[in-house]
Write an enzyme that holds these catalytic residues in place. Sequence first.
Site, PDB file in Angstrom:
ATOM      1  N   VAL A  31     -13.348  -2.128 -11.578  1.00 18.40           N
ATOM      2  CA  VAL A  31     -14.776  -2.164 -10.969  1.00 18.40           C
ATOM      3  C   VAL A  31     -15.632  -3.208 -12.013  1.00 18.40           C
ATOM      4  CG1 VAL A  31     -16.924  -1.225 -10.371  1.00 18.40           C
ATOM      5  CG2 VAL A  31     -14.750  -0.048  -9.590  1.00 18.40           C
ATOM      6  N   ASP A  50     -16.056  -1.583 -23.438  1.00 13.11           N
ATOM      7  CA  ASP A  50     -15.011  -0.414 -22.998  1.00 13.11           C
ATOM      8  C   ASP A  50     -14.912   0.262 -24.325  1.00 13.11           C
ATOM      9  OD1 ASP A  50     -13.112  -0.199 -20.414  1.00 13.11           O
ATOM     10  OD2 ASP A  50     -12.536   0.778 -22.328  1.00 13.11           O
ATOM     11  N   LYS A  55      -7.614  -1.616 -24.664  1.00  9.84           N
ATOM     12  CA  LYS A  55      -7.944  -2.239 -23.490  1.00  9.84           C
ATOM     13  C   LYS A  55      -8.833  -3.260 -23.987  1.00  9.84           C
ATOM     14  CE  LYS A  55      -9.637  -0.577 -19.695  1.00  9.84           C
ATOM     15  NZ  LYS A  55     -10.535   0.031 -18.697  1.00  9.84           N
ATOM     16  N   THR A 101     -14.396   8.223 -12.318  1.00  8.56           N
ATOM     17  CA  THR A 101     -14.538   9.394 -11.981  1.00  8.56           C
ATOM     18  C   THR A 101     -13.468   9.971 -11.057  1.00  8.56           C
ATOM     19  OG1 THR A 101     -15.631   8.703  -9.983  1.00  8.56           O
ATOM     20  CG2 THR A 101     -17.137   9.182 -11.694  1.00  8.56           C
ATOM     21  N   CYS A 278      -9.500   6.192  -5.409  1.00  5.87           N
ATOM     22  CA  CYS A 278     -10.459   6.426  -4.722  1.00  5.87           C
ATOM     23  C   CYS A 278     -10.300   7.350  -3.621  1.00  5.87           C
ATOM     24  CB  CYS A 278     -11.130   5.020  -4.059  1.00  5.87           C
ATOM     25  SG  CYS A 278     -11.432   3.735  -5.384  1.00  5.87           S
ATOM     26  N   ARG A 350      -2.174   5.093 -10.241  1.00  3.07           N
ATOM     27  CA  ARG A 350      -3.120   6.236 -10.238  1.00  3.07           C
ATOM     28  C   ARG A 350      -2.709   6.875  -8.768  1.00  3.07           C
ATOM     29  NH1 ARG A 350      -8.678   4.232 -12.214  1.00  3.07           N
ATOM     30  NH2 ARG A 350      -8.004   2.033 -11.136  1.00  3.07           N
TER      31      ARG A 350
HETATM   32  N1  SAJ Z   1      -3.232   4.049   3.284  1.00  6.71           N
HETATM   33  C1  SAJ Z   1      -2.405   4.402   4.347  1.00  6.71           C
HETATM   34  N2  SAJ Z   1      -2.730   4.205   5.726  1.00  6.71           N
HETATM   35  C2  SAJ Z   1      -3.474   3.210   5.852  1.00  6.71           C
HETATM   36  C3  SAJ Z   1      -4.301   2.615   4.978  1.00  6.71           C
HETATM   37  C4  SAJ Z   1      -4.235   3.312   3.570  1.00  6.71           C
HETATM   38  O1  SAJ Z   1      -1.347   5.392   4.233  1.00  6.71           O
HETATM   39  O2  SAJ Z   1      -3.650   2.998   7.143  1.00  6.71           O
HETATM   40  C5  SAJ Z   1      -2.759   4.351   1.887  1.00  6.71           C
HETATM   41  C6  SAJ Z   1      -2.364   3.260   0.845  1.00  6.71           C
HETATM   42  O3  SAJ Z   1      -1.195   2.973   0.769  1.00  6.71           O
HETATM   43  C7  SAJ Z   1      -3.022   3.631  -0.300  1.00  6.71           C
HETATM   44  C8  SAJ Z   1      -4.267   4.596  -0.030  1.00  6.71           C
HETATM   45  O4  SAJ Z   1      -4.136   4.855   1.214  1.00  6.71           O
HETATM   46  O5  SAJ Z   1      -1.931   4.621  -0.819  1.00  6.71           O
HETATM   47  C9  SAJ Z   1      -5.640   3.806  -0.307  1.00  6.71           C
HETATM   48  O6  SAJ Z   1      -5.463   2.623   0.497  1.00  6.71           O
HETATM   49  P1  SAJ Z   1      -6.733   1.603   0.754  1.00  6.71           P
HETATM   50  O7  SAJ Z   1      -6.458   0.595   1.417  1.00  6.71           O
HETATM   51  O8  SAJ Z   1      -7.839   2.502   0.930  1.00  6.71           O
HETATM   52  O9  SAJ Z   1      -6.789   0.986  -0.879  1.00  6.71           O
HETATM   53  P2  SAJ Z   1      -7.965   1.246  -2.097  1.00  6.71           P
HETATM   54  O10 SAJ Z   1      -8.157   2.855  -2.323  1.00  6.71           O
HETATM   55  O11 SAJ Z   1      -7.395   0.466  -3.157  1.00  6.71           O
HETATM   56  O12 SAJ Z   1      -9.438   0.679  -1.559  1.00  6.71           O
HETATM   57  C10 SAJ Z   1     -10.260   1.456  -0.949  1.00  6.71           C
HETATM   58  C11 SAJ Z   1     -10.747   0.235  -0.248  1.00  6.71           C
HETATM   59  N3  SAJ Z   1     -10.015  -0.088   1.001  1.00  6.71           N
HETATM   60  C12 SAJ Z   1     -10.286  -0.496   2.160  1.00  6.71           C
HETATM   61  O13 SAJ Z   1     -11.490  -0.383   2.566  1.00  6.71           O
HETATM   62  C13 SAJ Z   1      -9.478  -1.296   2.876  1.00  6.71           C
HETATM   63  C14 SAJ Z   1     -12.116   0.949   0.051  1.00  6.71           C
HETATM   64  O14 SAJ Z   1     -11.917   2.179   0.924  1.00  6.71           O
HETATM   65  C15 SAJ Z   1     -13.089   1.061  -1.366  1.00  6.71           C
HETATM   66  O15 SAJ Z   1     -13.740   0.005  -1.493  1.00  6.71           O
HETATM   67  C16 SAJ Z   1     -12.135   1.297  -2.530  1.00  6.71           C
HETATM   68  O16 SAJ Z   1     -11.045   2.004  -2.014  1.00  6.71           O
HETATM   69  C17 SAJ Z   1     -13.045   2.082  -3.439  1.00  6.71           C
HETATM   70  O17 SAJ Z   1     -13.084   1.316  -4.598  1.00  6.71           O
HETATM   71  O18 SAJ Z   1     -13.446   2.972  -3.458  1.00  6.71           O
END
Ligand code: SAJ
Length: 461
Positions: A31, A50, A55, A101, A278, A350
Amino acid sequence: MDISLSDISHTKTSRTKVRPVDVAVVGLGYVGLPLALLCEKKGLSVLGIDSDARKRSALIRRTASFLGESEHNELKKRGLRIEGYGEALAEAEMIIICVPTPVHENHAPDLAPLRSAVREVGVRLRPGQTVIVESTVNPGVCERVVLPALERLSGLTADNDFFFAHAPERINPGDPRWSVENIPRVVGARTKESLERAVRFYRSILGAAVHTMETLREAEAVKIVENSFRDVNIAFVNELAMSFEKLGIDVVNVIKGASTKPFGYMPFYPGCGVGGHCIPVDPYYLISYARQNGYHHRFLSLARTINNRMPHFTVKLLLSALKEGGIPARRGLTVSLLGLAYKRGVGDTRESPALKIRDLLLRRGFSVQAYDPYVPGAGAAKNLSGALEGAAAAVIATDHAEFAELRPEFFAAQGIAVVIDGRNCLDKKAFAGSTVLYRGVGRAPLPDSEEERPSPSTSLS
Ligand code: SAJ
């Protein structure tokens, strides 16, 4: 409540005094680093902070493993002043806290990194500075934890001597389209002056809308709601996958069919689990805080339980496929695990379901050969062939492009008899008639007498 630009005085006189550092970004991870680079790009003088010396040196040497291609190039182009905590923090007009967090093993929120960052900022806080927390927190943390600590350590009064806002981070690692610069943001504060300072900052660096919330808690809640929304919807399709497995229905085809509805539906896809810093974490912040205030989020908790079960479900798929293929699931059987990262195109492990699958396989006495092109080392094989060598089965836990393009013939040539596609990223139909037994998550096996049928997405009209 949106504040129009006219409400915001742009003159420098509105600041207590010009400072040599415009922005200090505390926490240079997924971030903080993109934010610091964006501020540099917009011509602000930036101090990246940091606490992790390793890092810091990796970033200065530009060898940090979590850096994506674009961040690498940006870092090369812009350089960045990177330091540990020090007196320079007192020079900054804006201090943006972007530390992790996480949750503890028992899923309780772990605010230690945030408390530590707030402590380091608080002892150096000067009148006129603005502190913004971007770290994801549950409603109430800014008012109950962050602000009291900043006031106690600095002796200053919030929203008077210094200013404070919460602007939850929104970043989607590995996403080529949405970047820190073009993702709209929400901002919340307790007073108009604090809100204006934060809005002015974000509007000066973003090419996207900045929406204001009525309160700090609303801003904190927005982020938790966004990510809990994803978690429960993923749990929904994961439950369907486990149910349809027994009903002989291909859930991915059904989701594609449902997606033809132009309104009122949004596709999510089942898989071997939900990872990342997240989605599997943020709901626990709300569950914990609501419970402290007398409400039990049964639905959010159940969604977390379902998603946490998917690694076990994936291993059960493997065991049943080995049995169907007449391969004894004996101790020492070699299984190739393709993917360690929590999602395609990134090297972040993670909360990765792949790690849970690896542990479950090891606990059953299997010999696991893991490989992930984005996660070097970690005791993994150096390449795909190395991971597949001598293995009877392969489990795909991350849908990296390198794995999604693999064909049955390739697996057969490597001596692989069973493929478990934990991300449904392979073409199930390509395995029809193959010697390799394919199982996806919720993807009903092809009927034996698979005659040529139109693919479900083909219109029959
Ligand atoms: N996943 C599934 N099925 C889905 C979508 C995701 O199983 O249909 C899994 C993925 O494989 C992964 C996990 O869920 O293991 C999280 O996937 P993610 O695409 O939500 O990835 P993050 O956590 O890197 O990003 C999310 C952001 N994603 C999207 O909006 C597409 C968003 O929710 C936030 O901006 C970000 O977390 C954050 O920083 O909070």
